[in-house]
Design an enzyme around this catalytic site. Sequence first.
Site, PDB file in Angstrom:
ATOM      1  N   TRP A  11       0.833  -1.215   0.000  1.00 50.42           N
ATOM      2  CA  TRP A  11       0.000   0.000   0.000  1.00 50.42           C
ATOM      3  C   TRP A  11       0.867   1.263   0.000  1.00 50.42           C
ATOM      4  O   TRP A  11       0.538   2.263  -0.636  1.00 50.42           O
ATOM      5  CB  TRP A  11      -0.911   0.005   1.233  1.00 50.42           C
ATOM      6  N   HIS A  12       2.000   1.171   0.694  1.00 48.83           N
ATOM      7  CA  HIS A  12       2.832   2.368   0.804  1.00 48.83           C
ATOM      8  C   HIS A  12       3.504   2.758  -0.512  1.00 48.83           C
ATOM      9  O   HIS A  12       3.871   3.919  -0.688  1.00 48.83           O
ATOM     10  CB  HIS A  12       3.899   2.186   1.891  1.00 48.83           C
ATOM     11  N   GLY A  13       3.683   1.815  -1.398  1.00 47.82           N
ATOM     12  CA  GLY A  13       4.297   2.203  -2.661  1.00 47.82           C
ATOM     13  C   GLY A  13       4.594   1.017  -3.544  1.00 47.82           C
ATOM     14  O   GLY A  13       4.644  -0.129  -3.094  1.00 47.82           O
TER      15      GLY A  13
END
Lengths: 390, 488
Positions: free
Chosen positions: B325-327
């Site tokens: 989700w963060h990247g």
Amino acid sequence: MLNKTKRIYSIIICCLYIIVCSFSLCYENTLKNVIGNFLFAPEDAPDLDVHFSEISDWHKGTFPYRQTFLDIYGLNMKLFDKRVIGDFSFFRDDYGYIYVTDPYPECDMPEFVESMNGIQQNLYDDQVLLYVAYPNRTDFFDYKSSPEVRISGDASRAALDALKGTSIECMDMEDLFYVNSFGLNRENINFKTDGHKTTETELWIASSVADVLRSKGICFYDEENTLDYSSYDVSSYEFLGNSGRNVGRYYVGTDTFNIYKPRFNTNITLSIPDSDILSTGSFEQTVLNGYEDNPHDIYTYWVTDYGHFGSPCYYYINNLAPDNAAKVLFICDSSAMRAFSYLTLSCKKVTVLDPRCFGDVPYISNELDSEHYDAVIVIGLDTLMYNAMR
Amino acid sequence: MSFTSTFFIFLFLPIAVLLYWVLDDRFKNAFLLAVSMLFYASCNVKMLPLLIVSMAVNYVFGLILGKVRKKRIVSLIFCILMLAFNFSLLFYFKYYIFTVTQINYVFNANLIIPEIALPLGISFYTFRTVSYCLDVMWGGTESQKSPIVFALYVSFFPHILSGPIARYNDFNNQLKDKKFCITTCADGIKRIIIGIFKKVVFANTIGIIVDRIVQMPNENRTVLLAWIGAVGYMLQLYYDFSGYTDIAIGVGKMFGIETAENFDHPYASTTITEYWSRWHITLGTWLRDYIYTPVFRAFSSKENSSIHVADIAALFLTWLFAGIWHGAAWHYVVYGLFYFLFIVIERTLEFQAKKRRKRLKIKKKPRTVGQIIALHFYCLIVVLFGTLLFRVDSLPAYVGYLRSMFSGQIVSELSFFILKDVWLMFFFAGYFSMPIVPFIRKKVNAIKNVFLYHTSQVMIIVCYVLIFIVDISAMLNTSYNPFLYFDF
């Protein structure tokens, strides 16, 4: 009771916020301007996000008492003992001197050396090409620049190193500092808040350049008088330089800027090529004209206002006093503005070219073709100047 | 438009708040939606249609899921469609380029890598829409009939770019019967003042140094510089994101909307599990409710399955998801798994200790001061290395950075210069990352003496005024002003 007092303190906070907002909205018609800019934007206005960003920048630039807030910012940075300011744009050393970090690509020294060789090939035997290197500000102190942090002004020393081993005559003001520095010392040679040199330093440079050129047989006019400190009246002003302005007056304090006004009679003409602009009169009227408007506002007062008569890039200064004195072409940036201005008083003509303004135009060879100069002086601090030499 | 611009603080926000409270109740939500749309457009107008499409489709999904939730198969189909829609959008805009790059690399293919701009806040508003639809399907809430209210929930401007990830129920309940409360408004202003201070004074100032250190070639970075950079980034990230959250919460309060807290002094934690209950709390609770709990239930409901194994399996998927989700990069995946590893170790040790205590019939002993300090140190070190994964561009860069933290030249003139520059800022930033302010606030509120109480309140107001002046001065000066979580 507790709720009531909490309410009162809440009202105070809200009122303070409303007062500040109202003041900022009313200040210099901010709200009116924003509405005007935003609602009545031209049809070809950029996208909404870009438009908002522009208005936001404009608001930041016109914020009430902006300069006072910048002073407070500097004070805050001082309290945190911060040395790096902005996006690594400036830093301060242990002695309170602010340095500008060079935002430009590294100097292209081989190209610069090639340009210098090119100039020399264009000159006749009786013409002198002289490169003048400033004493390096950073070498005076503990911190030396590293590949990660280039300091604006280091280009001058790098250019000197690059020219060693060529036949081009160089003059190292750092060496001269130990021999004859007109009583200058490490503190008064530089400003704390500005990358340019003090007026005393530039007068010293002008005088030293005249000495070298005279030893090459070039004649000057009354230079023992015109380039002597004692021949001038000195006016001193509090001054905040180009690096200090970003952190305000409390970060390292302010500098003193001295204007040297000749006691002797002067008659000067300053003109800009390809334009009708012409100014004639005394040294104060023509060359010092940049100081007449706002001499006391430390936030708008520039040390580079010398000779700012229309164009900072290309102009001729003719000294009408001497009949037979040197003609000198200066290829320089703003760092030498006072040096050539004072040298003018001993010359017949000084032409100033700032390479940063010309792009690919072969301005140097054009100028050398149009006039027979006795000497060509190259001097500067800015990396861009060296990279723009053609 | 940035939260930390003078234009936002002195023009956009006060005008919006004033008009909002002047308007009749019937128009308040529509007005707030219009303001939110304008705010989003001012950040990235080209991505506004995507946000509108996402809102419209999820609004319809919400209505359908509300109607069919009792029909298991049908609701499941619509739920899958809803997830497919939302995560397809997220995948396309956030992970497509990464996927194509990986395919090209692994299969030596030559697929064209498209140029896709990441829409601002897509990760955050996708989570909000998904949680709403799932809540509706699971019966946690009724579907929202008003498109304006639903759109406002998704796009409420203080939350849209970087959270906090508000839950629909919490948000919706506050939109009814709104009354202006001066205390809440003042609390909002105070919160904004603190948020701006965190962002422009601490995060931005430290960030400039961190950027310079991280961008250096590994061979030029001394050991001292590498450690300054790592510690600096830890502080920068905290102050950047918590500063943003404070402003978001404060702005919400000015419109009478309370938002869940996102940070609770995470660097005061003694375990990684505790750290994640204090850091980005709304993301943690989202992952717990919508990933961990369903997966845990699915695993633990199987016959003969151990609860501990189910826990680990659920944790693994949760942290894998959190990392992704963060990247879209491998180092983010490693980031998730890095924390998974430490949480599993902590849980296993705790599980074993519990079993042992049960067997020996002894009670849990309180920790000694030495143990607390050691655990605190352990937690900070783990977080330091974990956070660094966030900052680097790739795994090789991470390895290179780690190498410069432990080998090579130890100090240089530049590193001493940078140390002199940051030590005081690091000291204060570190000090205020601990729960000092809540402690002082508690003491002040406990004052019984009327004179002392009023004196302390006046002092507090003076402090806020001074901080606000510093905020304005820094806002006017700062050109470096990235919000780190806008990239996620």
